[in-house]
Enzyme design. Structure first.
Site, short mmCIF file in Angstrom:
data_model
loop_
_atom_site.label_atom_id
_atom_site.label_comp_id
_atom_site.label_asym_id
_atom_site.label_seq_id
_atom_site.Cartn_x
_atom_site.Cartn_y
_atom_site.Cartn_z
CG HIS A 140 -1.87 1.13 1.26
ND1 HIS A 140 -2.27 1.75 2.42
CD2 HIS A 140 -2.49 1.81 0.25
CE1 HIS A 140 -3.08 2.75 2.13
NE2 HIS A 140 -3.22 2.81 0.83
CG ASN A 190 -6.39 4.61 4.43
OD1 ASN A 190 -6.20 5.83 4.42
ND2 ASN A 190 -6.12 3.85 3.39
N1 CAA Z 1 5.61 13.93 -7.99
C1 CAA Z 1 6.84 14.36 -7.64
N2 CAA Z 1 7.05 15.33 -6.74
C2 CAA Z 1 5.97 15.91 -6.19
C3 CAA Z 1 4.66 15.53 -6.51
C4 CAA Z 1 4.50 14.48 -7.46
N3 CAA Z 1 3.30 14.03 -7.81
N4 CAA Z 1 3.79 16.28 -5.80
C5 CAA Z 1 4.53 17.12 -5.05
N5 CAA Z 1 5.84 16.90 -5.28
C6 CAA Z 1 7.00 17.52 -4.61
C7 CAA Z 1 7.26 18.91 -5.04
O1 CAA Z 1 8.09 18.94 -6.17
C8 CAA Z 1 7.94 19.50 -3.82
O2 CAA Z 1 9.31 19.14 -3.82
P1 CAA Z 1 10.43 20.01 -3.02
O3 CAA Z 1 10.19 19.76 -1.56
O4 CAA Z 1 11.70 19.44 -3.50
O5 CAA Z 1 10.21 21.43 -3.41
C9 CAA Z 1 7.27 18.79 -2.67
O6 CAA Z 1 6.69 17.61 -3.22
C10 CAA Z 1 6.20 19.63 -2.04
O7 CAA Z 1 5.26 19.99 -3.06
P2 CAA Z 1 4.65 21.44 -3.30
O8 CAA Z 1 5.65 22.48 -2.92
O9 CAA Z 1 4.08 21.49 -4.67
O10 CAA Z 1 3.40 21.52 -2.36
P3 CAA Z 1 3.26 21.36 -0.81
O11 CAA Z 1 4.44 21.84 -0.05
O12 CAA Z 1 1.93 21.95 -0.54
O13 CAA Z 1 3.18 19.77 -0.58
C11 CAA Z 1 2.09 17.69 -0.49
C12 CAA Z 1 2.28 18.99 -1.27
C13 CAA Z 1 3.39 16.90 -0.45
C14 CAA Z 1 1.02 16.89 -1.22
C15 CAA Z 1 1.67 18.05 1.00
O14 CAA Z 1 0.61 18.93 0.99
C16 CAA Z 1 1.30 16.84 1.82
O15 CAA Z 1 2.16 16.13 2.34
N6 CAA Z 1 -0.03 16.61 1.97
C17 CAA Z 1 -0.53 15.44 2.71
C18 CAA Z 1 -0.48 14.23 1.82
C19 CAA Z 1 -0.99 13.02 2.52
O16 CAA Z 1 -1.37 13.02 3.68
N7 CAA Z 1 -0.98 11.92 1.79
C20 CAA Z 1 -1.49 10.65 2.28
C21 CAA Z 1 -2.89 10.50 1.83
S1 CAA Z 1 -3.56 9.01 2.47
C22 CAA Z 1 -3.14 7.87 1.35
O17 CAA Z 1 -2.58 8.08 0.33
C23 CAA Z 1 -3.58 6.52 1.72
C24 CAA Z 1 -4.89 6.08 1.12
O18 CAA Z 1 -5.02 4.88 0.91
C25 CAA Z 1 -6.01 6.98 0.89
#
Ligand code: CAA
Length: 291
Positions: A140, A190
């Site tokens: 996962h 989750n």
């Molecule tokens: N691919 C590659 N890099 C990515 C990316 C992608 N799809 N999306 C974001 N990034 C990178 C950016 O390039 C950036 O890199 P640097 O640190 O080197 O600058 C970094 O991630 C941060 O991105 P942003 O500056 O664009 O935006 P942010 O600071 O707002 O972060 C985020 C975005 C990482 C999504 C952050 O908001 C975050 O951690 N959010 C929570 C995400 C979370 O909780 N995920 C789990 C969900 S639950 C799940 O997935 C399980 C399920 O089964 C439902």
């Protein structure tokens, strides 16, 4: 067992992220979906996300070029039979996943490890309907896959130690961290995250706070990178509802009942970012709360 090639079923939100990290880590990737359009879109998205990593000096242009060269696509599910590891990342519906496994099984090498990226469905039950429950696991990934450090590894009741140890090594090669979870509804992440999101929706439903105040409270008051409603939109409200239903049914405890407002958003087809509307409306320049 040495894993060199990986087959990915589903080129959606999770599938393309999984292809991205495996290709960068040096694995040969073969990705399949039901339409060429979905596959082309996924490859273009991986290209864009890797470009972002190049521009931020996370990887070199040569790393990107080599990784993109390792990603191949096919419309024939059977082609994945020759890979060492298959990761199913299709829609979060048990009937869909079962149909995929049924079609794939006759084409698999005997030693291929079969996994599902399911976020909540019983691994033991999925495994029991295959010819290799001992080589079946939950694998996962979190969204966005290239950024999130964690991978949950879930053993079904029949999964053998060799399969588990092989996946531990694969996760190490990806440069990520594995957490082992037992096979109970929604595993670890989750089980904890979704009731929090559901509670945020109840908080909105009962008028305790607005979309903005709820998200700001958790961002500024608990240091979460995203507010719970923003995160729900990011994950997909249909996925959130499906996981709450798995928890509610699987643990038979009313504390997991999905909020009626979450159900209503899903009924409206307001599923979050992927449909451009959820707790926020994403059709304009900046997201605007829908309540
Ligand atoms: N691919 C590659 N890099 C990515 C990316 C992608 N799809 N999306 C974001 N990034 C990178 C950016 O390039 C950036 O890199 P640097 O640190 O080197 O600058 C970094 O991630 C941060 O991105 P942003 O500056 O664009 O935006 P942010 O600071 O707002 O972060 C985020 C975005 C990482 C999504 C952050 O908001 C975050 O951690 N959010 C929570 C995400 C979370 O909780 N995920 C789990 C969900 S639950 C799940 O997935 C399980 C399920 O089964 C439902």
């Amino acid at each position: 067992m040495n894993v060199a090639s990986v087959g990915i079923v589903g080129a959606g939100q999770m599938g393309n992220g999984i292809a991205h990290v495996f290709a960068l880590a040096g694995f040969d990737v073969l990705m399949t979906d039901v339409s060429q359009e979905a596959l082309d879109k996924a490859v273009a998205l991986v290209d864009r996300n890797m470009e972002r990593q190049v521009s931020r000096d996370k990887i070199s242009a040569a790393d990107k070029k080599a990784a993109m060269g390792r990603i191949k696509t096919t419309l024939k599910l059977a082609d994945l039979g020759k890979t060492d590891l298959v990761i199913e990342a299709a829609t979060e519906r048990e009937t869909v996943k079962q149909a995929i496994f049924e079609d794939l099984l006759p084409h698999l090498k005997p030693e291929t490890i079969l996994t599902s990226n399911t976020s909540s469905i019983s691994i033991t039950r999925l495994a029991s309907r295959t010819d290799r429950p001992e080589k079946f696991m939950g694998f996962h990934f979190m969204n966005p896959v290239p950024v999130m450090q964690l991978v949950e590894l879930i053993r079904g009741i029949a999964t053998d130690e060799k399969t588990y140890q092989t996946l531990v090594k694969v996760v190490e090669k990806l440069g990520k961290t594995a957490a082992s979870a037992e096979d109970f509804p929604a595993f670890i992440v989750n089980r904890i995250l979704m009731p929090m999101i559901n509670e945020a929706v109840y908080t909105l439903y009962e008028g305790v706070g607005s979309v903005k105040s709820i998200d700001e409270s958790l961002k500024l008051g608990a240091n979460h990178p995203m507010g719970p409603l923003e995160l729900a939109d990011f994950i997909g409200l249909d996925t959130c509802l499906a996981i709450m239903n798995v928890l509610h049914e699987g643990l038979a405890d009313t504390k997991y009942r999905p909020c009626p407002l979450l159900t209503k958003y899903v009924e409206a087809g307001w599923l979050g970012r992927k449909t451009q509307r959820g707790f926020y409306d994403y059709r304009g320049e900046i997201p605007v709360p829908t309540r």
